[in-house]
Scaffold this motif. Structure first.
Motif, PDB file in Angstrom:
ATOM      1  N   SER A   1     -27.194  63.196  19.469  1.00 29.68           N
ATOM      2  CA  SER A   1     -28.059  63.896  20.418  1.00 29.68           C
ATOM      3  C   SER A   1     -29.529  63.486  20.195  1.00 29.68           C
ATOM      4  N   TRP A   2     -29.989  63.150  18.970  1.00 31.56           N
ATOM      5  CA  TRP A   2     -31.497  62.836  18.698  1.00 31.56           C
ATOM      6  C   TRP A   2     -31.777  61.288  18.978  1.00 31.56           C
TER       7      TRP A   2
ATOM      8  N   ALA B   1     -34.024  54.215  14.115  1.00 28.08           N
ATOM      9  CA  ALA B   1     -35.152  55.015  14.021  1.00 28.08           C
ATOM     10  C   ALA B   1     -35.945  54.752  15.383  1.00 28.08           C
ATOM     11  N   LEU B   2     -36.144  53.766  16.048  1.00 26.81           N
ATOM     12  CA  LEU B   2     -36.707  53.200  17.095  1.00 26.81           C
ATOM     13  C   LEU B   2     -36.202  53.995  18.253  1.00 26.81           C
ATOM     14  N   LEU B   3     -34.711  54.197  18.309  1.00 26.14           N
ATOM     15  CA  LEU B   3     -34.264  55.084  19.419  1.00 26.14           C
ATOM     16  C   LEU B   3     -34.625  56.661  19.351  1.00 26.14           C
ATOM     17  N   GLU B   4     -34.574  57.121  17.962  1.00 30.04           N
ATOM     18  CA  GLU B   4     -35.180  58.384  17.685  1.00 30.04           C
ATOM     19  C   GLU B   4     -36.461  58.690  18.022  1.00 30.04           C
TER      20      GLU B   4
ATOM     21  N   GLU C   1     -40.045  44.930  19.834  1.00 29.18           N
ATOM     22  CA  GLU C   1     -38.860  45.412  19.462  1.00 29.18           C
ATOM     23  C   GLU C   1     -37.751  45.978  20.454  1.00 29.18           C
ATOM     24  N   TRP C   2     -38.585  47.095  21.417  1.00 35.62           N
ATOM     25  CA  TRP C   2     -37.908  47.580  22.568  1.00 35.62           C
ATOM     26  C   TRP C   2     -37.394  46.682  23.708  1.00 35.62           C
ATOM     27  N   GLU C   3     -38.365  45.650  23.791  1.00 30.41           N
ATOM     28  CA  GLU C   3     -38.022  44.722  24.893  1.00 30.41           C
ATOM     29  C   GLU C   3     -36.924  43.873  24.533  1.00 30.41           C
ATOM     30  N   ARG C   4     -36.878  43.610  23.095  1.00 31.75           N
ATOM     31  CA  ARG C   4     -35.680  42.938  22.640  1.00 31.75           C
ATOM     32  C   ARG C   4     -34.329  43.658  22.999  1.00 31.75           C
ATOM     33  N   VAL C   5     -34.468  45.000  22.799  1.00 33.27           N
ATOM     34  CA  VAL C   5     -33.149  45.939  22.982  1.00 33.27           C
ATOM     35  C   VAL C   5     -32.842  45.989  24.331  1.00 33.27           C
ATOM     36  N   VAL C   6     -33.688  45.954  25.093  1.00 34.28           N
ATOM     37  CA  VAL C   6     -33.459  45.772  26.696  1.00 34.28           C
ATOM     38  C   VAL C   6     -33.101  44.730  27.029  1.00 34.28           C
TER      39      VAL C   6
END
Length: 371
Positions: free
Chosen positions: A167-168, A108-111, A138-143
């Protein structure tokens, strides 16, 4: 898998059976799992890797984790990815490993970030201003997880192939991949993005990615595939009355696939290419282009790959010719690799699918041996 109705029925029932903990894992393990997966653990892949090595075939290891949802799951997956890199560094015929960003990030975060991506031939950016403070963290942890995996690969000379997904969420994946690629691909190709040519917009995306890499003085690492989410993509677009990104027909996919190969081969000094195809013509086309250009078939920037359990006639003939060629070898607990197995079954179930072609070849060889 050569019976379309059985695949459609079995895919749904299998997913439900695993979800409900019904006693079906033994059946899955001895059939579709054994055909397409290297084992339930990293150690169980060793025998297959050794067998491939005897025939000069390499392996791309892929821990089959995707669609996770918790931070603990993401951290465990990151650690497993790093373990794979370290394991691969001890095996001379394992030069690459595959990862999925959905193993490191919440879908859901990627979307949510997908519409906020800007990727041109000059810049790549993800606008996180609309995220909540917790989502930004959360995104910083993904990176951070992605960088850690890629950095380990760079230090141990193991390539990291980032798979394409729906694609989404793909724009987010592309942007993140290009960001880490421009950092780690300054001297050699460490990070590879995956381009799915069943989408009509991907040839122009490939050209744009190359221009961006050039502007950042980086080598573009790219895996060219036709794709594995076509039915899901088409269904979602029609349900939402959105633009269908899928090519109008197979001929258009084939045309763009070969055009993408030609583009990469024309820039082989600055592009490191993985031709991931089960299409005999596309493989022959690539080999002929190399021969016509007087380039070695084992050029360090050209690599062929087929999925484990499929197209052995292509893989082993390429190896015999001296090409760099591998089997894409997934592993993991049965419950974790079910999405991968269902995609393999579905993409092979059509009359023109890979299973039909391989059954024809097997029957032809059996008949020859009986003579």
């Amino acid at each position: 898998m050569n019976q379309n109705w059985l695949v459609s029925l079995g895919a749904g029932l299998t997913s439900l059976a695993v979800k409900w903990n019904l006693p079906v894992k033994g059946l899955i393990r001895s059939t579709i799992f054994e055909q397409f997966v290297g084992g339930e653990s990293l150690d169980q892949t060793i025998d297959t890797i050794k067998t491939l090595d005897r025939f000069n075939v390499q392996a791309i290891l892929d821990y089959g984790a995707e669609g996770k949802e918790t931070e603990a799951d993401f951290d465990r997956t990151k650690e497993e990815f790093i373990r794979v890199v370290r394991f691969a560094a001890t095996r001379p015929n394992v030069p690459l490993m595959g990862i999925k960003i959905t193993g490191l990030a919440r879908f859901a975060l990627l979307e949510k970030l997908n519409p906020l991506v800007r990727l041109t031939d000059q810049t790549v950016d993800i606008d996180t201003s609309s995220l909540t403070p917790s989502e930004k963290q959360e995104w910083e942890r993904v990176v951070s997880r992605t960088v850690e995996v890629c950095e380990t690969g760079a230090n141990l000379n193991i390539g990291i192939v980032i798979d394409a997904e729906e694609s989404w969420i793909q724009d987010t994946i592309d942007a993140l991949t290009m960001q880490v690629m421009t950092v780690f691909n300054q001297k050699d190709a460490v990070v590879f993005n995956t381009v799915q040519l069943y989408r009509h917009d991907r040839l122009s995306f490939l050209e744009r990615s190359f221009a961006l890499a050039q502007n950042r003085n980086a080598i573009l690492g790219v895996k060219i595939v036709r794709g594995a989410y076509m039915e899901k993509e088409r269904k979602r677009a029609l349900e939402r009355n959105e633009t269908v990104l899928i090519q109008p027909d197979k001929a258009a996919s084939d045309r763009d696939f070969d055009a993408a190969i030609d583009f990469c081969l024309d820039h082989l000094d600055r592009i490191s290419l993985i031709v991931a195809s089960h299409n005999e013509y596309s493989v022959q086309h690539t080999v002929q282009k190399l021969l016509d250009a007087d380039l070695p078939l084992n050029h360090p920037h050209i690599h062929f790959s087929q999925l484990f359990g499929m197209s052995d006639h292509i893989t082993f003939n390429l190896a015999k010719m001296g090409c760099n060629v591998s089997k894409y070898l997934p592993y993991g607990p049965i419950a974790d690799v079910i999405p991968y197995l269902m995609r393999r079954a579905q993409e092979n179930s059509s009359v023109a699918g890979q299973t039909s072609r391989e059954l024809f070849l097997i029957r032809k060889e059996v008949a020859r041996r009986k003579l």
